[in-house]
Scaffold this active site. Structure first.
Site, PDB file in Angstrom:
ATOM      1  N   CYS A  72      -9.253  -2.268   6.335  1.00 44.64           N
ATOM      2  CA  CYS A  72     -10.703  -2.308   6.135  1.00 44.64           C
ATOM      3  C   CYS A  72     -11.301  -3.566   6.740  1.00 44.64           C
ATOM      4  O   CYS A  72     -12.409  -3.539   7.292  1.00 44.64           O
ATOM      5  CB  CYS A  72     -11.034  -2.221   4.641  1.00 44.64           C
TER       6      CYS A  72
ATOM      7  N   GLU B 237     -14.104   1.269   1.175  1.00 44.04           N
ATOM      8  CA  GLU B 237     -14.902   0.511   2.151  1.00 44.04           C
ATOM      9  C   GLU B 237     -15.039   1.295   3.455  1.00 44.04           C
ATOM     10  O   GLU B 237     -16.114   1.379   4.054  1.00 44.04           O
ATOM     11  CB  GLU B 237     -14.237  -0.840   2.450  1.00 44.04           C
TER      12      GLU B 237
ATOM     13  N   CYS C 188      -8.360  -4.421   1.907  1.00 43.42           N
ATOM     14  CA  CYS C 188      -7.078  -4.427   2.614  1.00 43.42           C
ATOM     15  C   CYS C 188      -7.285  -4.803   4.087  1.00 43.42           C
ATOM     16  O   CYS C 188      -8.414  -4.859   4.598  1.00 43.42           O
ATOM     17  CB  CYS C 188      -6.400  -3.062   2.492  1.00 43.42           C
TER      18      CYS C 188
ATOM     19  N   CYS D  10      -9.636   4.073   2.259  1.00 45.37           N
ATOM     20  CA  CYS D  10     -10.234   3.185   1.258  1.00 45.37           C
ATOM     21  C   CYS D  10     -11.737   3.440   1.097  1.00 45.37           C
ATOM     22  O   CYS D  10     -12.395   3.965   2.003  1.00 45.37           O
ATOM     23  CB  CYS D  10     -10.055   1.734   1.671  1.00 45.37           C
TER      24      CYS D  10
HETATM   25  O1  LIG Z   1     -10.039  -2.657  -1.232  1.00 43.75           O
HETATM   26  C1  LIG Z   1      -9.410  -1.617  -1.488  1.00 43.75           C
HETATM   27  C2  LIG Z   1      -8.070  -1.624  -1.867  1.00 43.75           C
HETATM   28  C3  LIG Z   1      -7.456  -0.409  -2.119  1.00 43.75           C
HETATM   29  N1  LIG Z   1      -8.149   0.753  -2.008  1.00 43.75           N
HETATM   30  C4  LIG Z   1      -7.506   2.037  -2.314  1.00 43.75           C
HETATM   31  C5  LIG Z   1      -6.529   2.557  -1.292  1.00 43.75           C
HETATM   32  C6  LIG Z   1      -5.659   3.442  -2.162  1.00 43.75           C
HETATM   33  O2  LIG Z   1      -6.281   4.709  -2.332  1.00 43.75           O
HETATM   34  C7  LIG Z   1      -5.640   2.745  -3.506  1.00 43.75           C
HETATM   35  C8  LIG Z   1      -4.394   1.925  -3.751  1.00 43.75           C
HETATM   36  O3  LIG Z   1      -4.168   1.023  -2.733  1.00 43.75           O
HETATM   37  O4  LIG Z   1      -6.783   1.905  -3.516  1.00 43.75           O
HETATM   38  C9  LIG Z   1      -9.463   0.768  -1.641  1.00 43.75           C
HETATM   39  O5  LIG Z   1     -10.103   1.815  -1.576  1.00 43.75           O
HETATM   40  N2  LIG Z   1     -10.054  -0.420  -1.385  1.00 43.75           N
HETATM   41 ZN   LIG Z   2      -8.877  -0.806   2.756  1.00 44.69          ZN
END
Ligand SMILES: O=c1ccn([C@H]2C[C@H](O)[C@@H](CO)O2)c(=O)[nH]1
Ligand SMILES: [Zn+2]
Length: 137
Positions: free
Chosen positions: A96, A60, A93, A58
């Site tokens: 994170c 974050e 998520c 992600c």
């Molecule tokens: O807060 C979040 C939520 C999801 N994702 C990304 C993970 C994945 O690549 C895509 C779909 O879940 O989004 C993030 O980077 N941050």
């Molecule tokens: Zn995440």
């Protein structure tokens, strides 16, 4: 450490431009993040996906891990902003949230946003109450 409205505006701008680097060929859900350190440094992050879906990272965590790789340590962080395209601000998520709980103070503000300018703010502790931490050895 209080974070000014101007600083949040600035962090959101960085998160938005970090999002431009998102590698999301599977979900097509592009996310950007920006992390502010107490000494005024800023780290951007984007999500980086993989054909082995469980390896997707992600935005974050990319920002947090970039800061650690640059020498930052727990206690060094002042604020985190995250942005994506959606009807409401993107909410980090669970993975994170656990990483934030490890590296950031519970009182650290997290600013969540969408591209149309809706925002929501929470602390790290509010995002993950009673987080798992190993007892000191
Ligand atoms: O807060 C979040 C939520 C999801 N994702 C990304 C993970 C994945 O690549 C895509 C779909 O879940 O989004 C993030 O980077 N941050
Ligand atoms: Zn995440």
């Amino acid at each position: 450490m209080p974070v000014s409205t101007n600083m949040f505006t600035d962090l959101l701008a960085l998160a938005r431009s970090a999002r431009d680097h998102a590698y999301a060929p599977y979900s097509h859900f592009r996310v950007g993040a920006a992390l502010l350190t107490r000494d005024g440094r800023r780290f951007g992050g984007c999500n980086v996906e993989n054909a082995s879906y469980g390896l997707c990272n992600c935005a974050e965590r990319t920002a947090l891990f970039s800061a650690v790789a640059a020498g930052c340590r727990p206690g060094d962080f002042a604020a985190l902003a995250v942005i994506a395209d959606g009807d409401s601000p993107v909410s980090p998520c669970g993975a994170c949230r656990q990483v934030m709980a490890e590296l950031c103070d519970g009182a650290m503000p997290v600013l969540m946003a969408n591209l149309r300018g809706d925002t929501q703010q929470a602390t790290v502790a509010a995002l993950l109450p009673d987080s798992f931490k190993l007892p000191p050895t």
